[in-house]
Scaffold this motif. Structure first.
Motif, PDB file in Angstrom:
ATOM      1  N   ARG A  58     -16.417  78.128  72.542  1.00  0.00           N
ATOM      2  CA  ARG A  58     -17.875  78.304  72.668  1.00  0.00           C
ATOM      3  C   ARG A  58     -18.415  77.866  74.027  1.00  0.00           C
ATOM      4  O   ARG A  58     -19.504  78.264  74.413  1.00  0.00           O
ATOM      5  CB  ARG A  58     -18.597  77.554  71.556  1.00  0.00           C
ATOM      6  CG  ARG A  58     -18.359  78.205  70.206  1.00  0.00           C
ATOM      7  CD  ARG A  58     -19.104  77.481  69.107  1.00  0.00           C
ATOM      8  NE  ARG A  58     -18.753  78.056  67.836  1.00  0.00           N
ATOM      9  CZ  ARG A  58     -19.617  78.664  67.040  1.00  0.00           C
ATOM     10  NH1 ARG A  58     -20.872  78.769  67.385  1.00  0.00           N
ATOM     11  NH2 ARG A  58     -19.213  79.167  65.895  1.00  0.00           N
ATOM     12  N   GLU A  59     -17.662  77.052  74.740  1.00  0.00           N
ATOM     13  CA  GLU A  59     -18.058  76.629  76.088  1.00  0.00           C
ATOM     14  C   GLU A  59     -17.271  77.359  77.169  1.00  0.00           C
ATOM     15  O   GLU A  59     -17.465  77.096  78.362  1.00  0.00           O
ATOM     16  CB  GLU A  59     -17.859  75.120  76.245  1.00  0.00           C
ATOM     17  CG  GLU A  59     -18.767  74.286  75.362  1.00  0.00           C
ATOM     18  CD  GLU A  59     -18.530  72.792  75.530  1.00  0.00           C
ATOM     19  OE1 GLU A  59     -17.975  72.361  76.569  1.00  0.00           O
ATOM     20  OE2 GLU A  59     -18.909  72.040  74.608  1.00  0.00           O
ATOM     21  N   ASN A  60     -16.376  78.255  76.762  1.00  0.00           N
ATOM     22  CA  ASN A  60     -15.504  78.958  77.711  1.00  0.00           C
ATOM     23  C   ASN A  60     -14.821  77.950  78.650  1.00  0.00           C
ATOM     24  O   ASN A  60     -14.865  78.096  79.870  1.00  0.00           O
ATOM     25  CB  ASN A  60     -16.274  80.001  78.516  1.00  0.00           C
ATOM     26  CG  ASN A  60     -16.776  81.124  77.644  1.00  0.00           C
ATOM     27  OD1 ASN A  60     -16.131  81.499  76.672  1.00  0.00           O
ATOM     28  ND2 ASN A  60     -17.934  81.657  77.969  1.00  0.00           N
ATOM     29  N   ALA A  61     -14.200  76.947  78.049  1.00  0.00           N
ATOM     30  CA  ALA A  61     -13.617  75.878  78.856  1.00  0.00           C
ATOM     31  C   ALA A  61     -12.295  75.387  78.281  1.00  0.00           C
ATOM     32  O   ALA A  61     -12.048  75.472  77.081  1.00  0.00           O
ATOM     33  CB  ALA A  61     -14.593  74.701  78.940  1.00  0.00           C
ATOM     34  N   ILE A  62     -11.480  74.896  79.182  1.00  0.00           N
ATOM     35  CA  ILE A  62     -10.281  74.147  78.829  1.00  0.00           C
ATOM     36  C   ILE A  62     -10.426  72.792  79.501  1.00  0.00           C
ATOM     37  O   ILE A  62     -10.598  72.714  80.720  1.00  0.00           O
ATOM     38  CB  ILE A  62      -8.992  74.848  79.302  1.00  0.00           C
ATOM     39  CG1 ILE A  62      -8.768  76.139  78.517  1.00  0.00           C
ATOM     40  CG2 ILE A  62      -7.792  73.911  79.174  1.00  0.00           C
ATOM     41  CD1 ILE A  62      -7.572  76.950  78.979  1.00  0.00           C
ATOM     42  N   GLN A  63     -10.400  71.735  78.700  1.00  0.00           N
ATOM     43  CA  GLN A  63     -10.478  70.376  79.230  1.00  0.00           C
ATOM     44  C   GLN A  63      -9.070  69.795  79.280  1.00  0.00           C
ATOM     45  O   GLN A  63      -8.309  69.930  78.324  1.00  0.00           O
ATOM     46  CB  GLN A  63     -11.353  69.492  78.347  1.00  0.00           C
ATOM     47  CG  GLN A  63     -12.809  69.894  78.336  1.00  0.00           C
ATOM     48  CD  GLN A  63     -13.619  69.036  77.381  1.00  0.00           C
ATOM     49  OE1 GLN A  63     -13.120  68.598  76.344  1.00  0.00           O
ATOM     50  NE2 GLN A  63     -14.874  68.797  77.730  1.00  0.00           N
ATOM     51  N   ILE A  64      -8.750  69.156  80.404  1.00  0.00           N
ATOM     52  CA  ILE A  64      -7.439  68.552  80.607  1.00  0.00           C
ATOM     53  C   ILE A  64      -7.637  67.091  80.973  1.00  0.00           C
ATOM     54  O   ILE A  64      -8.481  66.761  81.819  1.00  0.00           O
ATOM     55  CB  ILE A  64      -6.667  69.266  81.752  1.00  0.00           C
ATOM     56  CG1 ILE A  64      -6.543  70.768  81.484  1.00  0.00           C
ATOM     57  CG2 ILE A  64      -5.303  68.622  81.977  1.00  0.00           C
ATOM     58  CD1 ILE A  64      -5.687  71.154  80.322  1.00  0.00           C
ATOM     59  N   ASN A  65      -6.844  66.211  80.375  1.00  0.00           N
ATOM     60  CA  ASN A  65      -6.903  64.784  80.671  1.00  0.00           C
ATOM     61  C   ASN A  65      -6.469  64.544  82.120  1.00  0.00           C
ATOM     62  O   ASN A  65      -5.416  65.007  82.546  1.00  0.00           O
ATOM     63  CB  ASN A  65      -5.989  64.033  79.699  1.00  0.00           C
ATOM     64  CG  ASN A  65      -6.116  62.543  79.810  1.00  0.00           C
ATOM     65  OD1 ASN A  65      -6.417  62.004  80.864  1.00  0.00           O
ATOM     66  ND2 ASN A  65      -5.873  61.870  78.709  1.00  0.00           N
ATOM     67  N   ALA A  66      -7.268  63.792  82.875  1.00  0.00           N
ATOM     68  CA  ALA A  66      -7.009  63.552  84.297  1.00  0.00           C
ATOM     69  C   ALA A  66      -5.772  62.692  84.554  1.00  0.00           C
ATOM     70  O   ALA A  66      -5.203  62.750  85.626  1.00  0.00           O
ATOM     71  CB  ALA A  66      -8.227  62.886  84.941  1.00  0.00           C
ATOM     72  N   GLY A  67      -5.324  61.927  83.595  1.00  0.00           N
ATOM     73  CA  GLY A  67      -4.246  60.981  83.838  1.00  0.00           C
ATOM     74  C   GLY A  67      -2.843  61.490  83.566  1.00  0.00           C
ATOM     75  O   GLY A  67      -1.926  60.694  83.456  1.00  0.00           O
TER      76      GLY A  67
END
Length: 141
Positions: A58-67
């Motif tokens: 729904r946000e057209n996003a892929i979130q990836i952990n920075a660490g």
């Protein structure tokens, strides 16, 4: 569907050594233009799981952990792209093979882990894919 999966390979190769260059990159998967977001995640413990990333349609996003280390980063990007492919192809809709969240996660996890190792163990394949995509683009013009 192979082209949908292969297009992000160029992006992945360029970003392996510099992890943060993934942040705000655009990625097209089918009809969706996604934004990759590398962030100090608040989602790592969501749903009582230890997540490295998440696809949010729904946000057209892929979130990836920075660490993440490079190995985990690559695997996570592939994993989340496969979630996007499953959604865009309709496999996650009601009465389809991956409509159950647990089934989707099992399939995506197994395919991503296997595909990651295929790429790692066969470096010639990445070059072949890049060359084939370039030739395909040239023919389409």
């Amino acid at each position: 569907h192979l082209i949908i999966i292969m297009k992000p390979i160029n992006l992945l190769i360029k970003c392996l050594d510099i992890k943060m260059e993934l942040d705000n990159k655009k990625l097209r998967v089918g009809f969706q233009d996604l934004t990759l977001k590398v962030e100090n995640s608040s989602f790592t413990k969501d749903n009582l799981t230890d997540c490295y990333g998440q696809y949010i349609q729904r946000e057209n996003a892929i979130q990836i952990n920075a660490g993440l280390e490079t190995h985990d980063l690559l695997n996570t990007v592939i994993h989340e792209i496969f979630h996007a492919c499953a959604y865009v192809s309709g496999l996650t809709q009601k009465d389809n093979p991956l409509s159950d969240d647990d089934k989707e996660e099992t399939v995506v996890n197994n395919l991503a882990n296997t595909f990651h190792i295929v790429l790692r163990d066969n470096p010639w394949l990445v070059k072949f894919i890049q060359e084939a995509i370039t030739k395909t683009k040239t023919k389409e013009k």
